[in-house]
Write an enzyme that holds these catalytic residues in place. Structure first.
Site, PDB file in Angstrom:
ATOM      1  N   THR A  46       0.861  -1.188   0.000  1.00 23.41           N
ATOM      2  CA  THR A  46       0.000   0.000   0.000  1.00 23.41           C
ATOM      3  C   THR A  46       0.891   1.230   0.000  1.00 23.41           C
ATOM      4  O   THR A  46       1.587   1.499   0.987  1.00 23.41           O
ATOM      5  CB  THR A  46      -0.925   0.006   1.225  1.00 23.41           C
ATOM      6  OG1 THR A  46      -1.729  -1.178   1.211  1.00 23.41           O
ATOM      7  CG2 THR A  46      -1.837   1.224   1.208  1.00 23.41           C
TER       8      THR A  46
ATOM      9  N   LYS B 170      -7.775   1.035  -2.228  1.00 23.99           N
ATOM     10  CA  LYS B 170      -7.198   0.490  -0.995  1.00 23.99           C
ATOM     11  C   LYS B 170      -7.200   1.526   0.127  1.00 23.99           C
ATOM     12  O   LYS B 170      -7.456   1.194   1.291  1.00 23.99           O
ATOM     13  CB  LYS B 170      -5.764  -0.004  -1.253  1.00 23.99           C
ATOM     14  CG  LYS B 170      -5.028  -0.516  -0.007  1.00 23.99           C
ATOM     15  CD  LYS B 170      -5.730  -1.717   0.625  1.00 23.99           C
ATOM     16  CE  LYS B 170      -5.085  -2.157   1.939  1.00 23.99           C
ATOM     17  NZ  LYS B 170      -3.749  -2.725   1.788  1.00 23.99           N
TER      18      LYS B 170
ATOM     19  N   LYS C 156       0.813   3.984   8.678  1.00 25.73           N
ATOM     20  CA  LYS C 156       1.394   4.396   7.395  1.00 25.73           C
ATOM     21  C   LYS C 156       0.294   4.640   6.368  1.00 25.73           C
ATOM     22  O   LYS C 156       0.312   5.635   5.635  1.00 25.73           O
ATOM     23  CB  LYS C 156       2.366   3.328   6.904  1.00 25.73           C
ATOM     24  CG  LYS C 156       3.004   3.615   5.550  1.00 25.73           C
ATOM     25  CD  LYS C 156       2.317   2.905   4.406  1.00 25.73           C
ATOM     26  CE  LYS C 156       2.433   1.395   4.529  1.00 25.73           C
ATOM     27  NZ  LYS C 156       1.827   0.699   3.380  1.00 25.73           N
TER      28      LYS C 156
END
Length: 293
Positions: free
Chosen positions: A99, A174, A242
């Site tokens: 990601t 995502k 993150k």
């Protein structure tokens, strides 16, 4: 299944993914920056050949998977010295399952194109359970022809596989997925807190609420772990942080704010600071610890 596959990054999810590809009949060469990690053993036990360099993994590969951490990690593995762009054969298809956000994906795709390499951004969801069982959700961005070429391989890894648009589109979906995951965890923790305050067995929340409108993957899979104080990671807090950072960075362009994202980010950071700053190594279900400070 004559396609040769390279798999770079054998972490909590990557080890299982490499193993599943090998068990699915593909010839897999796998590499990890840090040897002797549990995921390396998982991949080897599944039939993948563990190699000591990116070059050895990718130079004969038709499809090259990467599953690493943050944007700098992906760029180092794919674009850096001694990386994929340097040693992959012309025309190879690079599929990054990390990601990293749409902007980084588009940059990597553009750079690989100059090296006569193709690229799909294909971030995954489902945690270690989905990786182990081959039931991941895979959100793909890229050319339809490249997607169709890779689909039979992706079907070994996932149950729901969707082409979302051009390069970067998989990452965009995502990030939306990660907002849902983060806010589901807030709701789950607060439901558990409320049950405790009312003297209700928290197992009832999992057993009863899972069957109604409040049911979710998080409730069914992570609810029991919260009850048992099992904070072993399927997906680490440092990784969701993150991802939330990437969400917030993407919002800067529009100036928009998402209060739920900011709240979940704050709660996860509270847990990250625990255990002498090592709390981020725990699974996202450890958010419950923020409510016990």
């Amino acid at each position: 299944m004559n396609q040769q596959i390279a798999f770079l990054g054998l972490g909590v999810m990557g080890g299982y993914m490499a193993a599943n590809l090998a068990q699915g009949g593909y010839s897999v060469k796998a590499w990890n920056r840090t040897p002797n990690r549990p995921g390396v053993e998982v991949a080897a036990s599944g039939g993948a050949t563990i190699v000591s360099s990116i070059r050895e993994a990718v130079e004969t590969a038709d499809i090259i998977f990467s599953c690493v951490g943050d944007v700098p990690d992906v760029e180092e593995v794919i674009l850096g010295a001694g990386g994929v762009a340097e040693f992959a054969k012309p025309g190879a298809l690079v599929i990054d399952t990390s990601t990293i956000g749409p902007n980084a994906a588009r940059k990597i795709g553009s750079t690989l194109n100059k090296h006569n390499l193709r690229f799909l951004d294909a971030p995954i969801s489902g945690g270690d359970i989905g990786a182990k069982n081959g039931t991941l959700t895979i959100m793909v961005g890229g050319e339809p022809t490249d997607f169709e070429e890779s689909k039979s391989v992706l079907e070994v890894l996932g149950k729901t596989i969707r082409l979302c648009g051009s390069i970067g589109s998989g990452q965009a979906v995502k990030l939306s997925n990660q907002v849902l995951c983060a806010l589901h965890m807030v709701g789950l923790c607060e439901a558990m807190q409320l049950a405790q305050q009312q003297g209700i067995d928290p197992n009832l929340i999992v057993e009863v609420c899972s069957t109604g409108a409040a049911g979710s993957w998080a409730l069914a899979n992570l609810g029991p772990k919260i009850i048992e104080s099992d904070f072993r990671p399927g997906f680490m807090i440092k990784h969701i942080l993150k991802d939330l950072r990437l969400v917030q960075e993407s919002l800067k362009e529009s100036g928009e704010e998402l209060p739920g994202v900011e709240m979940s980010d704050r709660l996860f950071k509270m847990v990250q600071e625990l255990d002498n700053g090592m709390g981020g190594e725990q699974g996202t279900q450890a958010m419950i610890r923020a409510y016990h400070l």
